[in-house]
Design a protein around this motif. Sequence first.
Motif, PDB file in Angstrom:
ATOM      1  N   GLU A 144       0.851  -1.192   0.000  1.00 46.25           N
ATOM      2  CA  GLU A 144       0.000   0.000   0.000  1.00 46.25           C
ATOM      3  C   GLU A 144       0.887   1.242   0.000  1.00 46.25           C
ATOM      4  O   GLU A 144       2.086   1.164   0.254  1.00 46.25           O
ATOM      5  N   GLN A 145       0.278   2.388  -0.258  1.00 45.87           N
ATOM      6  CA  GLN A 145       1.015   3.650  -0.198  1.00 45.87           C
ATOM      7  C   GLN A 145       0.150   4.714   0.482  1.00 45.87           C
ATOM      8  O   GLN A 145      -0.378   5.620  -0.161  1.00 45.87           O
ATOM      9  N   PRO A 146       0.048   4.632   1.805  1.00 48.15           N
ATOM     10  CA  PRO A 146      -0.723   5.648   2.529  1.00 48.15           C
ATOM     11  C   PRO A 146       0.004   6.988   2.522  1.00 48.15           C
ATOM     12  O   PRO A 146       1.205   7.064   2.247  1.00 48.15           O
ATOM     13  N   SER A 147      -0.702   8.035   2.836  1.00 41.98           N
ATOM     14  CA  SER A 147      -0.131   9.378   2.822  1.00 41.98           C
ATOM     15  C   SER A 147       1.079   9.477   3.749  1.00 41.98           C
ATOM     16  O   SER A 147       1.033   9.043   4.904  1.00 41.98           O
ATOM     17  N   GLY A 148       2.178  10.034   3.224  1.00 43.23           N
ATOM     18  CA  GLY A 148       3.372  10.263   4.022  1.00 43.23           C
ATOM     19  C   GLY A 148       4.278   9.065   4.183  1.00 43.23           C
ATOM     20  O   GLY A 148       5.316   9.159   4.848  1.00 43.23           O
ATOM     21  N   ILE A 149       3.921   7.932   3.589  1.00 43.16           N
ATOM     22  CA  ILE A 149       4.722   6.709   3.703  1.00 43.16           C
ATOM     23  C   ILE A 149       5.031   6.196   2.299  1.00 43.16           C
ATOM     24  O   ILE A 149       4.145   6.125   1.447  1.00 43.16           O
ATOM     25  N   ALA A 150       6.297   5.857   2.055  1.00 46.99           N
ATOM     26  CA  ALA A 150       6.694   5.404   0.723  1.00 46.99           C
ATOM     27  C   ALA A 150       6.001   4.099   0.351  1.00 46.99           C
ATOM     28  O   ALA A 150       5.480   3.948  -0.753  1.00 46.99           O
ATOM     29  N   MET A 151       5.996   3.134   1.272  1.00 49.20           N
ATOM     30  CA  MET A 151       5.299   1.869   1.040  1.00 49.20           C
ATOM     31  C   MET A 151       4.976   1.211   2.376  1.00 49.20           C
ATOM     32  O   MET A 151       5.808   1.201   3.279  1.00 49.20           O
ATOM     33  N   ARG A 152       3.771   0.700   2.479  1.00 48.50           N
ATOM     34  CA  ARG A 152       3.368  -0.116   3.627  1.00 48.50           C
ATOM     35  C   ARG A 152       3.041  -1.511   3.111  1.00 48.50           C
ATOM     36  O   ARG A 152       2.377  -1.662   2.083  1.00 48.50           O
ATOM     37  N   ILE A 153       3.498  -2.528   3.831  1.00 47.58           N
ATOM     38  CA  ILE A 153       3.211  -3.906   3.458  1.00 47.58           C
ATOM     39  C   ILE A 153       2.379  -4.508   4.583  1.00 47.58           C
ATOM     40  O   ILE A 153       2.780  -4.479   5.744  1.00 47.58           O
ATOM     41  N   ARG A 154       1.224  -5.056   4.226  1.00 42.19           N
ATOM     42  CA  ARG A 154       0.230  -5.453   5.219  1.00 42.19           C
ATOM     43  C   ARG A 154      -0.128  -6.938   5.109  1.00 42.19           C
ATOM     44  O   ARG A 154      -0.252  -7.489   4.018  1.00 42.19           O
ATOM     45  N   SER A 155      -0.302  -7.550   6.277  1.00 42.97           N
ATOM     46  CA  SER A 155      -0.965  -8.849   6.388  1.00 42.97           C
ATOM     47  C   SER A 155      -2.280  -8.613   7.111  1.00 42.97           C
ATOM     48  O   SER A 155      -2.329  -7.862   8.086  1.00 42.97           O
ATOM     49  N   TYR A 156      -3.343  -9.252   6.635  1.00 42.32           N
ATOM     50  CA  TYR A 156      -4.642  -9.083   7.278  1.00 42.32           C
ATOM     51  C   TYR A 156      -4.754  -9.844   8.594  1.00 42.32           C
ATOM     52  O   TYR A 156      -5.795  -9.795   9.255  1.00 42.32           O
ATOM     53  N   GLY A 157      -3.696 -10.535   8.979  1.00 43.66           N
ATOM     54  CA  GLY A 157      -3.664 -11.165  10.291  1.00 43.66           C
ATOM     55  C   GLY A 157      -4.542 -12.392  10.413  1.00 43.66           C
ATOM     56  O   GLY A 157      -5.005 -12.955   9.417  1.00 43.66           O
ATOM     57  N   PRO A 158      -4.809 -12.819  11.649  1.00 46.46           N
ATOM     58  CA  PRO A 158      -5.542 -14.075  11.881  1.00 46.46           C
ATOM     59  C   PRO A 158      -6.928 -14.122  11.253  1.00 46.46           C
ATOM     60  O   PRO A 158      -7.350 -15.168  10.760  1.00 46.46           O
ATOM     61  N   ASP A 159      -7.649 -12.978  11.254  1.00 48.53           N
ATOM     62  CA  ASP A 159      -9.027 -13.028  10.760  1.00 48.53           C
ATOM     63  C   ASP A 159      -9.128 -12.868   9.247  1.00 48.53           C
ATOM     64  O   ASP A 159     -10.196 -13.071   8.663  1.00 48.53           O
ATOM     65  N   GLY A 160      -8.024 -12.483   8.592  1.00 51.11           N
ATOM     66  CA  GLY A 160      -8.043 -12.364   7.136  1.00 51.11           C
ATOM     67  C   GLY A 160      -8.858 -11.204   6.612  1.00 51.11           C
ATOM     68  O   GLY A 160      -9.164 -11.140   5.418  1.00 51.11           O
ATOM     69  N   VAL A 161      -9.193 -10.259   7.484  1.00 51.06           N
ATOM     70  CA  VAL A 161     -10.018  -9.113   7.099  1.00 51.06           C
ATOM     71  C   VAL A 161      -9.240  -7.831   7.356  1.00 51.06           C
ATOM     72  O   VAL A 161      -8.567  -7.693   8.382  1.00 51.06           O
ATOM     73  N   SER A 162      -9.315  -6.879   6.428  1.00 51.36           N
ATOM     74  CA  SER A 162      -8.600  -5.614   6.577  1.00 51.36           C
ATOM     75  C   SER A 162      -9.019  -4.906   7.857  1.00 51.36           C
ATOM     76  O   SER A 162     -10.208  -4.759   8.149  1.00 51.36           O
TER      77      SER A 162
END
Length: 286
Positions: A144-162
Amino acid sequence: MRKNGFTLVEAIVVIAILLILGGLLTPIVSSQLQNKKIEVTEEKLKKIKKAIIGDPSVVQFGQRTDFGYVGDVGVLPDWNGNGSVDIVDLYSLVVRPPHVNPWNYDATSGLWSGWRGPYLDPTQYPDGRYESLLDGWGRDFIPEQPSGIAMRIRSYGPDGVSGTCGNDDICIDIFYDEIQAFVQGNTWDECGTGLAFSGIRVYYPRNGTILNYTVNPAGALFFTTCTTATCRTFPIGVRKIMADLNGNGVYGEASANEPNHFIVISNGPAVSLNLKRLGNCTSGSP
């Protein structure tokens, strides 16, 4: 006299005890498995970030030497080369994107650039996905590329939901200061007297091709690639900087002892340096 074996009542009691113990142990085992998957996910995220920006702790002769994908290619992973953030962008870390040149040498600048991966384990599953790009639950990491951050890498975690990073989602951020910096400094003669210059040129890679950017504040003693009008930054890594002190449009002219240096851009926001013309004192002996 009692026969060998359990009576029906005893068997029922044993089964009941086992069921109770199983009910008590199941949440504990499940929690341990989830914790293990979280640990695996966090470790993989760290490896992905290191693949992208390198390891700042790897130093040789006092200089950082590991700059990862950004240092080699000059940009963040971008599989399609369209500048937008897509789920397939992280594939650039295991397979060379079609628009990125392989590792190559540029004779003009003396710099190497291009893709020289894989930067992560390229083990691939039959469905085409890469093991190193899957979280602990076997799901794709999401760039992802949220404001002010070059790149964010996300895992949806145990529940698999954002959800929210640090709560139910597991994330790692790459900040702009970790991947780029602008360049500024002064030009001097060998005695330490400031020299006016006609231009400063910085060579840097983009998608495995060496480009250059020139600053032309004629007559100045201080140079910067970041002004109120425009701020040009350069990717981390070993770069080349040349000066034109004669005003003849020739940068790093050897016959004039003009500065022609490799520089290390390790992190931002700025890299400050002094460019020195050797063998040309304007104020007496050094």
